[in-house]
Design a protein around this motif. Sequence first.
Motif, short mmCIF file in Angstrom:
data_model
loop_
_atom_site.label_atom_id
_atom_site.label_comp_id
_atom_site.label_asym_id
_atom_site.label_seq_id
_atom_site.Cartn_x
_atom_site.Cartn_y
_atom_site.Cartn_z
N MET A 648 -0.97 7.19 9.80
CA MET A 648 -0.95 6.07 10.74
C MET A 648 0.01 6.36 11.90
O MET A 648 -0.24 5.95 13.04
CB MET A 648 -0.54 4.79 10.02
N GLU A 649 1.12 7.03 11.61
CA GLU A 649 2.09 7.33 12.67
C GLU A 649 1.50 8.29 13.70
O GLU A 649 1.76 8.17 14.90
CB GLU A 649 3.35 7.93 12.04
N TYR A 650 0.71 9.25 13.23
CA TYR A 650 0.09 10.24 14.11
C TYR A 650 -1.41 9.98 14.21
O TYR A 650 -2.22 10.89 14.05
CB TYR A 650 0.37 11.65 13.60
N ALA A 651 -1.77 8.72 14.47
CA ALA A 651 -3.18 8.35 14.54
C ALA A 651 -3.89 8.97 15.73
O ALA A 651 -5.11 9.17 15.70
CB ALA A 651 -3.31 6.82 14.59
N ASP A 652 -3.14 9.29 16.79
CA ASP A 652 -3.77 9.81 18.01
C ASP A 652 -3.87 11.32 18.04
O ASP A 652 -4.37 11.89 19.02
CB ASP A 652 -2.97 9.34 19.23
N THR A 653 -3.41 11.99 17.03
CA THR A 653 -3.47 13.45 16.97
C THR A 653 -3.89 13.88 15.58
O THR A 653 -3.73 13.14 14.61
CB THR A 653 -2.11 14.08 17.33
N ASP A 654 -4.44 15.08 15.48
CA ASP A 654 -4.89 15.60 14.18
C ASP A 654 -4.02 16.74 13.70
O ASP A 654 -4.42 17.54 12.86
CB ASP A 654 -6.34 16.07 14.27
N ILE A 655 -2.78 16.82 14.21
CA ILE A 655 -1.92 17.94 13.89
C ILE A 655 -1.57 18.00 12.40
O ILE A 655 -1.43 19.09 11.83
CB ILE A 655 -0.64 17.89 14.77
N TYR A 656 -1.44 16.84 11.75
CA TYR A 656 -1.05 16.82 10.34
C TYR A 656 -2.20 16.38 9.42
O TYR A 656 -1.99 16.24 8.22
CB TYR A 656 0.13 15.88 10.13
N ASP A 657 -3.38 16.16 9.98
CA ASP A 657 -4.47 15.60 9.17
C ASP A 657 -4.83 16.49 7.99
O ASP A 657 -4.98 16.03 6.85
CB ASP A 657 -5.70 15.37 10.04
N THR A 658 -4.99 17.78 8.26
CA THR A 658 -5.40 18.70 7.19
C THR A 658 -4.32 18.81 6.12
O THR A 658 -4.61 18.83 4.92
CB THR A 658 -5.71 20.09 7.77
N LEU A 659 -3.05 18.89 6.53
CA LEU A 659 -1.96 18.99 5.56
C LEU A 659 -1.87 17.74 4.69
O LEU A 659 -1.68 17.82 3.47
CB LEU A 659 -0.64 19.23 6.28
N VAL A 660 -2.01 16.59 5.31
CA VAL A 660 -1.96 15.33 4.54
C VAL A 660 -3.16 15.25 3.60
O VAL A 660 -3.04 14.82 2.45
CB VAL A 660 -1.92 14.12 5.49
N PHE A 661 -4.32 15.65 4.09
CA PHE A 661 -5.51 15.62 3.25
C PHE A 661 -5.34 16.54 2.04
O PHE A 661 -5.66 16.14 0.90
CB PHE A 661 -6.72 16.06 4.08
#
Length: 1039
Positions: A648-661
Amino acid sequence: GAGLTPARAALPPAAVWNFPGSNAHHLPLHVGEAVHILQVSEGDGNSKGCKYGAALDPPWEGLSVPPSSPAIPHPRAEETVVPLEMPLVQEITTTLREWAAIWKQLYVAGQKERYKQVRRMMCELMERRSQLLSGTLPKDELLELKKEVTSKIDYGNKILELDLVVRDKDENILDPDRTSIISLFQAHKRATSLISERIQEMLGLSAHLASAPCHSLYLCVRNFVCNIGEEAQLFMALYDPGEQRMISENYLIRWASTGVPQDIELLNNLKAIFTDLGSKDLKREKLFLVCQIIRVGRMDLRDVHTRKLSTGLRRPFGVSVMDITDIVKGKCESDEDKQHFIPVPAHPQTAQGDARLGTQASGFWVSLKMLWGDLTQVRKDHPHLVDRHTVVARKLGFPEIIMPGDVRNDIYLTLVQGEFDKGSKKTQKNVEVTMCVCDEAGAMMQNVIYQGAGDKPASEYRSVVYYQQRHQRWMETVKIAVPIEDVHRTHLRFTFRHRSSSDSKDKSEKVFSMAFVKLMRPDGTTLHDGEHDLILYKGDSRKLEEAGCYLHLPFTGSVSEAKALSGASFRVSSSMAGISVSSRDSFQISTLVCSTKLTQNVDLLGLLKWKSKPELLAGNLQKLTNVDGGEVIKFLQDTLDALFSIMMEYADTDIYDTLVFDALVFIVGLIADRKFHHFNAVLEAYIRQHFSATLAYKKLISVLTQYVDAAGRGEPCDPLMLTFKALEYIFKFVVRSRQLYRQWLGAGQLLSERGGAHPGRERNLCALQVPGAGQLQPLPLFSMVPRNLCSVHLCLGCRGLLRDFIGNLPPQRLLRQKLQSLTDIVNSKIFQSYELNPGQLPWGWETLSWGWRGQRELRLWGSVGQVGCRGLRACSGRTGVGREHLSAVAPSSQPSRWVPEGQGSTDPISPQSHYVACMAAILNQMDEAHYSAYIQAFPTRSDLMDFLMETFILFKDLIGKTVYPSDWTVMNMVQNREFLRAINHFAETLTCMFLSSNSFELQVSLGQGHGGLHEPTWAGGAGPLLAVGGVLGWMQRLP
């Protein structure tokens, strides 16, 4: 007949005792029979010298019946009397009457044990019947009582080999005329399963024990008898002799010198419950209940009061032990009313044969009972045992399941042992350890130490004093409850003092040594669990209690480290003047941190506090996979909250999406491990109650789509393989996030969203469900996708989505998963919506029809039949849904007569019983038009003749030798009713087309001409498959 008047309204409904009747004019009655008296005489009723109704004058007086009257609906020549009592009361009455006859036969046959068992059950039912008739029970208690009564009735019918009774969720008997055949069949299965579990429990197989993940032990101290002469502290805890340690908190009772509890309100109310016991605790080889007695008073009981003695000393007095292994494991009876005596033997080193100990009357009288479930469940199930006065003693450690919202921050400290030099004294010291909790300024924190469960918190703790011993072993455990926000600035301080039996000398004794330990390590983690050797410091007693003089010093280390710091040369600045290391003394403690907020792992701590150092976030996410699974599970809710807060904090970027997933997949994979399988319920509760990331579904779908596309391009798909193992919960997070987003968005914006952004998300979801490169075909997880998507509201376009999902799976592969998906869809809200059924039936029936032609796994066929029957019933039960919608069934299938090989079985959950139920359900849906169209679908007379012969022989076999257990009477009757209706329809066709004078078939009349079809064909499911397959094939061709 003269002088007779109607008297219906005032008549009672039932007899309350038996009336055998002694002559022809008496009406014999049994208990509970409804009485419907049409007329009564107004005069004396004399007839030929005999008073009319002498045995019943007035007619209802001899019956002693209640004042209520029966309801007589629509009076006519033949009236039906409907008693006003609730149906369950009537059922109990009927059951008692039926059991009574069998009970007498058991007595005559000499079956004493079964006779006593039936008598006990009948008495219990009569007692429950009285409670039901009282009408004073609240709604919740009435429901529980109904469940108890029906359970007893069903169990009694089973052991007496009577008919099985099937019920709905409200414990009412199901009406077979108003219940679908498939639902009736499932109800029979559930009833049989519940009765089997009850029988297993009665046989001591502890089925409930194996299924419950959490257990509790109820303890009630009835009395404590021992002539101590002083106040005492009674500690009771669970002890594992194999590990040689306590596994629970101490239950503390403060006992007065007068022989009663100090708190007189606790008299006859000393109750405790030991909670959080898991399956591993029940599998321990031995488990003891240990009762320790600590005397509070003077140093020696034999000291006389010729001088002023020091008082308030905690001195060991005695101990008693009881083996409770069999009680905990359910091998012996555990009853709250049964009392156990635990004797207190003489302690050789303390009492030294004192007359107060060793008598037969000295000991504890306790009651023990094993309770199943966590504390919340136990309070609900046993309110008379576990009330607001019952003390809760928790396990030393976490339970096997930590539910979301179960916040705990307990630190258990155990004084293990110490060794102290006598110094200048002639004898060894009587050492007392005083522990307190201090902040960084040295101020004592108030009321944070719990000496035992049920005791008030204190600001300091004083240990037991052993008399003149160099090596002392205390093994005393206390609980420290410091607020989470204060732990980082808190330390424990231990001071050591010699205690004298003389009051004057005791007051002059000062602290001779000090040790301390910080609860928080420099890296931000808490003190590690286990034993710690603390460094002892000596010097000026005032300096030893000033935090500024010692907090910067090391507090733990080995003996060699302590010696390196010792000696006359060990001097520091002026603030350290007068403090040195005591190298001749040693002190050891043990700590156990039970906290859902304080971790002992640096990598996990970095993730939980990612906002403090966001530049290290990528590394902390990658390090999560290196953390021990048990530590992650303990902080499951906080870890998941941290991951989704990053999204939610980085909703506008996908920089951490894969790591969080990937981190989320790792956590779900842990829960899938058998070691943590109990935490599935925890994760479900988190998704349902605590999950709040409204935009998480977009990012989860995006990453999952990237993995699927990569697999489709032939790239290595190891992350995708791990993802599909966690696919079920990934979809649950997606669905829940989407639901929360819709709630937050509101109805107005939601309508505008449907026309724009929605199709793109639907395409993304469809992309998830098209496995690439054929590499995912063996995965057994596809069936859960529709189950989760169906929980999303209809605006998501689930109809087309689910159709694409089923259609894009590999053809003639993953049949089990397809059928499971169809079953979930049929049971979903989507299928229950009228406008969706016509569009769903074609692709569903296409899968089913392929299965009918080629699949030979029997249990899978049972699922096929149930899906089909429920689908047809759902369609036919709605207004406007008839044959035109049934025409959606795939038209390519022909009436099937395929017969698989196999063996029959009377197992109620066997595939054969499924088939017969499915066939009866399909026959129930057919009317005359259906039968006529089905007969006309056969191309030749020979095919029709073969079908009729096979069908009649099949019905003969099924009626003659049922596939259901003998007590499934209702199911057998419903099945035979449908068979009879079908036989009547087919018999008309047989007579008109083959047995008339114009078209007489000799082979039909002789039962020949089909390779011996007159022999039984029901060998392992052949007949049901033939009939069900044929009927389904015909239904697919309906115009």
